[in-house]
Design a protein around this motif. Structure first.
Motif, PDB file in Angstrom:
ATOM      1  N   ILE A 109      30.445  33.600  31.218  1.00 34.27           N
ATOM      2  CA  ILE A 109      30.601  34.446  32.390  1.00 34.27           C
ATOM      3  C   ILE A 109      29.736  33.863  33.499  1.00 34.27           C
ATOM      4  O   ILE A 109      28.611  33.437  33.239  1.00 34.27           O
ATOM      5  CB  ILE A 109      30.262  35.915  32.066  1.00 34.27           C
ATOM      6  CG1 ILE A 109      30.453  36.793  33.284  1.00 34.27           C
ATOM      7  CG2 ILE A 109      28.853  36.076  31.529  1.00 34.27           C
ATOM      8  CD1 ILE A 109      30.640  38.249  32.919  1.00 34.27           C
ATOM      9  N   SER A 117      33.422  31.437  25.415  1.00 32.03           N
ATOM     10  CA  SER A 117      33.634  31.858  26.785  1.00 32.03           C
ATOM     11  C   SER A 117      32.309  32.036  27.499  1.00 32.03           C
ATOM     12  O   SER A 117      31.260  32.220  26.883  1.00 32.03           O
ATOM     13  CB  SER A 117      34.474  33.125  26.840  1.00 32.03           C
ATOM     14  OG  SER A 117      33.725  34.202  26.366  1.00 32.03           O
ATOM     15  N   THR A 145      39.601  32.504  34.578  1.00 30.29           N
ATOM     16  CA  THR A 145      40.609  33.564  34.630  1.00 30.29           C
ATOM     17  C   THR A 145      39.968  34.932  34.764  1.00 30.29           C
ATOM     18  O   THR A 145      38.777  35.109  34.517  1.00 30.29           O
ATOM     19  CB  THR A 145      41.482  33.542  33.349  1.00 30.29           C
ATOM     20  OG1 THR A 145      42.543  34.461  33.503  1.00 30.29           O
ATOM     21  CG2 THR A 145      40.678  33.875  32.127  1.00 30.29           C
ATOM     22  N   HIS A 146      40.768  35.878  35.199  1.00 28.21           N
ATOM     23  CA  HIS A 146      40.334  37.273  35.165  1.00 28.21           C
ATOM     24  C   HIS A 146      41.092  38.014  34.067  1.00 28.21           C
ATOM     25  O   HIS A 146      41.017  39.233  33.968  1.00 28.21           O
ATOM     26  CB  HIS A 146      40.620  37.957  36.509  1.00 28.21           C
ATOM     27  CG  HIS A 146      39.841  37.374  37.642  1.00 28.21           C
ATOM     28  ND1 HIS A 146      38.467  37.468  37.721  1.00 28.21           N
ATOM     29  CD2 HIS A 146      40.212  36.671  38.730  1.00 28.21           C
ATOM     30  CE1 HIS A 146      38.045  36.852  38.815  1.00 28.21           C
ATOM     31  NE2 HIS A 146      39.095  36.350  39.443  1.00 28.21           N
ATOM     32  N   ASP A 147      41.818  37.252  33.264  1.00 27.07           N
ATOM     33  CA  ASP A 147      42.745  37.829  32.306  1.00 27.07           C
ATOM     34  C   ASP A 147      42.072  38.020  30.944  1.00 27.07           C
ATOM     35  O   ASP A 147      41.644  37.063  30.306  1.00 27.07           O
ATOM     36  CB  ASP A 147      43.931  36.848  32.195  1.00 27.07           C
ATOM     37  CG  ASP A 147      45.039  37.363  31.320  1.00 27.07           C
ATOM     38  OD1 ASP A 147      44.815  38.369  30.601  1.00 27.07           O
ATOM     39  OD2 ASP A 147      46.120  36.753  31.342  1.00 27.07           O
ATOM     40  N   ASP A 148      41.979  39.260  30.494  1.00 24.79           N
ATOM     41  CA  ASP A 148      41.301  39.535  29.228  1.00 24.79           C
ATOM     42  C   ASP A 148      42.011  38.937  28.024  1.00 24.79           C
ATOM     43  O   ASP A 148      41.382  38.627  27.015  1.00 24.79           O
ATOM     44  CB  ASP A 148      41.166  41.057  29.015  1.00 24.79           C
ATOM     45  CG  ASP A 148      40.172  41.650  29.986  1.00 24.79           C
ATOM     46  OD1 ASP A 148      39.385  40.864  30.557  1.00 24.79           O
ATOM     47  OD2 ASP A 148      40.185  42.873  30.181  1.00 24.79           O
ATOM     48  N   THR A 183      34.876  33.431  33.083  1.00 18.26           N
ATOM     49  CA  THR A 183      35.241  34.557  33.937  1.00 18.26           C
ATOM     50  C   THR A 183      34.090  34.809  34.911  1.00 18.26           C
ATOM     51  O   THR A 183      33.042  34.183  34.811  1.00 18.26           O
ATOM     52  CB  THR A 183      35.471  35.845  33.112  1.00 18.26           C
ATOM     53  OG1 THR A 183      34.268  36.140  32.414  1.00 18.26           O
ATOM     54  CG2 THR A 183      36.607  35.668  32.126  1.00 18.26           C
ATOM     55  N   LYS A 199      33.071  29.851  40.439  1.00 20.58           N
ATOM     56  CA  LYS A 199      33.947  29.303  39.390  1.00 20.58           C
ATOM     57  C   LYS A 199      34.742  28.090  39.883  1.00 20.58           C
ATOM     58  O   LYS A 199      34.766  27.048  39.233  1.00 20.58           O
ATOM     59  CB  LYS A 199      34.918  30.389  38.882  1.00 20.58           C
ATOM     60  CG  LYS A 199      34.234  31.650  38.401  1.00 20.58           C
ATOM     61  CD  LYS A 199      35.230  32.689  37.926  1.00 20.58           C
ATOM     62  CE  LYS A 199      36.186  33.194  39.007  1.00 20.58           C
ATOM     63  NZ  LYS A 199      35.560  33.953  40.094  1.00 20.58           N
ATOM     64  N   GLU A 211      42.404  29.809  37.397  1.00 18.85           N
ATOM     65  CA  GLU A 211      43.243  31.015  37.430  1.00 18.85           C
ATOM     66  C   GLU A 211      44.730  30.676  37.345  1.00 18.85           C
ATOM     67  O   GLU A 211      45.516  31.048  38.223  1.00 18.85           O
ATOM     68  CB  GLU A 211      42.945  31.837  38.691  1.00 18.85           C
ATOM     69  CG  GLU A 211      41.463  32.177  38.800  1.00 18.85           C
ATOM     70  CD  GLU A 211      41.172  33.256  39.832  1.00 18.85           C
ATOM     71  OE1 GLU A 211      42.076  34.057  40.127  1.00 18.85           O
ATOM     72  OE2 GLU A 211      40.033  33.297  40.323  1.00 18.85           O
TER      73      GLU A 211
END
Ligand SMILES: Nc1ncnc2c1ncn2[C@@H]1O[C@H](COP(=O)(O)OP(=O)(O)OP(=O)(O)O)[C@@H](O)[C@H]1O
Ligand SMILES: [Mg+2]
Lengths: 193, 237
Positions: free
Chosen positions: B220, B218, B206-209, B38, B45, B175
């Motif tokens: 960042i 993961s 992704t920006h999806d939690d 993320t 990214k 994404e």
């Protein structure tokens, strides 16, 4: 497989393909008709001697070169624009596994094919035009017009084929190489033009 | 399968000034790893993923797949890896407009088999894994359409199907759920989890939690740097 793809891309975008081929066809007919006319004209002028005919001969050549230049410019600009428009599709080919060389050959192949179809159409157009013209001229016995010899015809045809195929294919050579070699990620980022 | 990068860097020049879109990124993935990255817009990214997919050359460092450095491979070899071993889902959906959705999805497979694009392939002619995939993604009714007639979300799912058509060992997705509603996003994540459980490495931006909950690991990204996320960070989402 590349040739089939060339053919498919041609047939599946009929509007774009035919438009490009028609452009080439018009240029091919212009070059052919122009070629025959200037040959007839030169023959006619050879019979008149003197400075005046030299100047006229030169005028014929200058006009001829001018037409050649315009056709080169027209083909280069239209072809390059068309390839640019499709550059993301070429990038997609790289994503799914096309090599750089294959992408380049595809771009060149597409240009060559469009040109070849155009030349064939152009020959058709100009033959029709030529025969109509010939019949019209022959019906007027007073008109003195010398037709080119058969070998001169053949030579003109050959010249037009080689010239247009070279121009059509080479016009996209630089951009074909550019697209094949540039980083796919860069092409993907580009804005649509 | 092991896929890794070390000290990966990508330098760009903007208005004459160099800057690092990706800086000293280190990372590895085994078969079956589900990795989520993320980070804010513009942190690098997509640039990182395109290097992982062999679509951009690193300014330094290298991408290594089973001991083979991308930098040492010929264009031919790298293209073959892109075709067979890596599935890539670009951030913006990209299709051949002259082919149907199915022909687009199958394109990498035709290429692998050295065939030209076959028209009139029907869903029932496909092998059962692929049929299942297309049904799971909910696009099996759209296969005869042309891409121009699909919605953004439908295209995104077709793009995922195309990336998976050659059963790659690594799926790199930029994404992939950005145009999907929550239900469809869940469906895609479930599919990715399933793929990971059968040995595919998933590397997803992704920006999806929701994706973070499914991830094995993961990262960042912050201004080009790839920072492993601590497990404790998950609590603060
Ligand atoms: N070819 C390029 N030339 C110059 N700058 C570039 C180029 N490609 C990327 N950049 C810059 O590198 C940075 C990272 O871009 P990138 O697309 O990787 O970001 P991202 O994290 O994927 O963002 P987003 O979440 O918006 O997709 C951005 O600041 C971008 O402007
Ligand atoms: Mg991005």
């Amino acid at each position: 497989m590349n040739f089939k793809l060339v053919l498919e891309n041609y047939l599946r975008n009929p509007f774009r393909s035919i438009t490009l081929s028609l452009l080439v066809a018009i240029l091919a007919s212009a070059l052919l008709v122009g070629g025959f006319l200037s040959q007839s004209l030169s023959k006619g002028l050879e019979q008149i001697s003197g400075i005046q005919s030299d100047i006229l001969q030169m005028v014929v050549w200058v006009i001829g070169s001018f037409f050649l230049l315009i056709s080169v410019a027209a083909i280069i600009s239209t072809f390059v624009l068309t390839v640019r428009e499709k550059r993301k599709e070429y990038a997609l080919l790289r994503i799914v596994g096309y090599t750089q060389r294959r992408v380049r050959n595809l771009v060149l192949g597409e240009a060559a094919f469009v040109t070849a179809v155009g030349i064939a159409l152009g020959f058709l157009f100009s033959s029709v035009a030529y025969f109509v013209f010939k019949i019209a001229v022959e019906e007027q016995p007073g008109l003195l017009l010398l037709f080119p010899e058969e070998w001169e015809f053949a030579l003109t045809y050959l010249f037009v084929i080689v010239f247009l195929l070279l121009v059509g294919t080479l016009s996209v050579y630089k951009i074909a190489n550019g697209i094949a070699r540039s980083e796919v990620s860069t092409i993907l980022r580009e804005e649509e033009t | 399968m092991i896929f890794s990068i070390s000290n990966l860097r990508k330098k760009f020049t903007r208005r004459g000034v160099d800057f690092d879109a990706v800086l000293d990124a280190d990372f590895f993935a085994w078969s079956g790893d589900f990795i989520v990255i993320t980070g804010e817009s513009g942190c690098g990214k997509s640039t990182l993923l395109s290097m992982l997919a062999g679509l951009a050359r690193p300014s330094s460092g290298d991408v290594i797949l089973d001991g083979e450095k991308f930098g040492d491979l010929s264009d031919e070899e790298l293209s073959q890896i892109r075709n067979r071993r890596i599935g890539y889902v670009p951030q913006n959906a990209l299709f051949f407009p002259q082919y149907t959705v199915l022909e687009n999805v199958l394109f990498p497979k035709f290429l692998r088999d050295g065939k030209s694009v076959q028209q009139d392939v029907a869903l029932k002619d496909l092998d059962s894994d692929l049929q299942t995939l297309l049904k799971d993604l909910g696009i099996s009714d759209l296969l005869e359409e042309y891409p121009a007639n699909l919605s953004g979300g439908e295209l995104q799912k077709a793009s995922i199907a195309r990336a998976l058509v050659n059963n790659p060992s690594i799926l790199i997705a930029d994404e992939p759920t950005s145009s999907l509603d929550e239900k469809n996003a869940r469906l895609v994540l479930k599919l990715f989890s399933h793929l990971a459980s059968t040995g595919t490495a998933i590397i997803m931006v992704t920006h999806d939690d929701m994706a973070l909950k499914r991830a094995d690991r993961s990262y960042i990204m912050q201004r080009g740097q790839l920072i492993p996320r601590e497990v404790s960070d998950y609590g603060n989402l």
